[in-house]
Scaffold this active site. Structure first.
Site, PDB file in Angstrom:
ATOM      1  N   GLY A   8       0.838  -1.188   0.000  1.00 24.55           N
ATOM      2  CA  GLY A   8       0.000   0.000   0.000  1.00 24.55           C
ATOM      3  C   GLY A   8       0.873   1.237   0.000  1.00 24.55           C
ATOM      4  O   GLY A   8       1.458   1.588   1.032  1.00 24.55           O
ATOM      5  N   MET A  34      -4.367   3.692  -2.867  1.00 27.05           N
ATOM      6  CA  MET A  34      -5.803   3.648  -2.606  1.00 27.05           C
ATOM      7  C   MET A  34      -6.396   5.047  -2.571  1.00 27.05           C
ATOM      8  O   MET A  34      -5.941   5.900  -1.809  1.00 27.05           O
ATOM      9  CB  MET A  34      -6.070   2.962  -1.256  1.00 27.05           C
ATOM     10  N   CYS A  99     -10.984   1.598   9.328  1.00 30.81           N
ATOM     11  CA  CYS A  99     -10.300   1.795   8.054  1.00 30.81           C
ATOM     12  C   CYS A  99      -9.306   0.661   7.814  1.00 30.81           C
ATOM     13  O   CYS A  99      -9.169   0.158   6.700  1.00 30.81           O
ATOM     14  CB  CYS A  99      -9.584   3.145   8.058  1.00 30.81           C
ATOM     15  N   GLY A 123       3.069   0.154   5.824  1.00 31.19           N
ATOM     16  CA  GLY A 123       4.124   0.802   6.595  1.00 31.19           C
ATOM     17  C   GLY A 123       3.819   0.912   8.070  1.00 31.19           C
ATOM     18  O   GLY A 123       4.365   1.793   8.751  1.00 31.19           O
ATOM     19  N   CYS A 195      -8.464   9.249   8.902  1.00 26.71           N
ATOM     20  CA  CYS A 195      -7.939   8.321   7.900  1.00 26.71           C
ATOM     21  C   CYS A 195      -8.495   8.613   6.509  1.00 26.71           C
ATOM     22  O   CYS A 195      -9.705   8.595   6.295  1.00 26.71           O
ATOM     23  CB  CYS A 195      -8.306   6.893   8.313  1.00 26.71           C
TER      24      CYS A 195
END
Length: 350
Positions: A8, A34, A99, A123, A195
């Site tokens: 991601g 995303m 999320c 991460g 988020c």
């Protein structure tokens, strides 16, 4: 063995170094950016355009492909709607928790598997380890950045398919690696705020989705000492509330949507010793043994306090060894045995 891992890529330094580390270890790495928010996408507080530019730049530097995927519909339905619903009920939900469980480790994971990947990587500063065929989650090595708290809703399938390359590193190590390998975002500021929504003025943003209903600010004795524009715009522990009880700082200590009041008090009034936690997700044991002594965190930046944990039907009762400040219904409680995250749930309003 399938060595394809989808990372991601957010545009930040943590995901960039995550991708670099995996590529350096010989994995086939694909980046995935995303896009999860489309409302007011051109707003000054929305950084998604710059985030994508940074993510693409990183992928080119590392030498990996990158794909952009839109999960805005899933985010709106499974995360943001519940966030707004919680605020309307006078609780303080943390959208980052859902999320992770619903978007990053559900929609993203499913998409990555369809791409042919065996695992996904993010991460996060956390660690996953396997023992006797089961997967367990533990704290990241950097105590100031540990993000296991945000991952307490993950299940066995999600943990088994997840990799956290930064779990054993300090944040300073990550920035040093990024600089050493000429990743342009090595000194980029860490993102904060809601988020995928960003650092927006909270009240102004929320007022687009929740009607303002003015009411009274009261003290613990019920005396009216001020007015508010809506209980949904306040959180327990908040200080900037426009009223004062005297020379000492004044805090929001309770929110009552039933009579549309916000209750304020002193810092001492903010401290509680007991709380109840619902909707428990167990990560290590099927149940917590009654009387188990655990470290419990009531928010991300909370260092945690030791507590006695007992079962209360389907819920958990947490009795802290000393009073804890800022226990807010709707927020998450993360329960640890040593470095292992063993359970988590949502703080109840009693």
């Amino acid at each position: 063995m399938n060595k394809h891992i989808v990372v991601g890529l957010s545009g930040g330094v943590d995901s960039a170094v995550t991708a670099w580390l995996l590529k350096d270890k010989g994995f086939k790495v694909t980046g995935l950016f995303m896009k999860n928010w489309e409302d007011d996408d051109d707003d000054e507080f929305c950084t998604s355009k710059q985030d994508l530019i940074d993510a693409v730049s990183v992928s080119e530097k590392i030498g990996i492909d990158i794909e952009v995927v839109n999960f805005a519909k899933e985010y709106k339905e499974k995360v943001f709607s519940l966030f707004i619903s919680g605020l309307e009920k006078g609780i303080t939900p943390n959208p980052d928790i859902l999320c992770n469980s619903e978007i990053k480790f559900e929609a993203f994971l499913n998409h990555a598997i369809k791409m042919g990947a065996s695992k996904i990587a993010t991460g996060h500063y956390a660690n996953v380890y396997e023992k006797n065929g089961l997967h367990f989650l533990s704290k990241g090595f950097d105590g100031t950045k540990d993000q296991s708290y945000f991952l307490h809703r993950l299940n066995q399938t999600q943990l088994a398919k997840s990799v956290f390359p930064l779990g054993g590193l300090l944040k300073s190590d990550v920035r040093d690696l990024a600089k050493k390998h000429s990743l342009h975002n090595h000194d980029r500021k860490d993102s904060t705020g809601i988020c995928f929504i960003g650092e927006r003025p909270f009240a102004d943003f929320i007022s687009q989705y929740i009607k303002k209903t003015p009411g009274s600010i009261i003290n613990e004795d019920g005396k009216v000492i001020g007015k508010h524009n809506g209980v949904n715009f306040y959180t327990i522990g908040q200080r900037k509330i426009g009223v004062s009880l005297g020379p000492n700082p004044t805090y929001v200590i309770n929110i009552n949507p039933e009579d549309n009041t916000v209750v304020v008090g002193t810092k001492e009034d903010l401290k509680k010793q007991e709380m109840f936690v619902r909707n428990i997700n167990y990560l290590k044991y099927e149940k917590i043994e009654n009387g188990m002594e655990c470290l419990v965190k009531v928010r991300y930046k909370h260092k945690g306090e030791m507590a006695t944990v007992t079962n209360d039907g389907d819920n958990l009762k947490v009795l802290f060894h000393k009073k804890v400040e800022g226990i807010a219904p709707g927020q998450s409680a993360a329960i640890y045995e040593g470095d292992d995250l063993i359970a988590g749930g949502f703080i109840m309003k009693k």
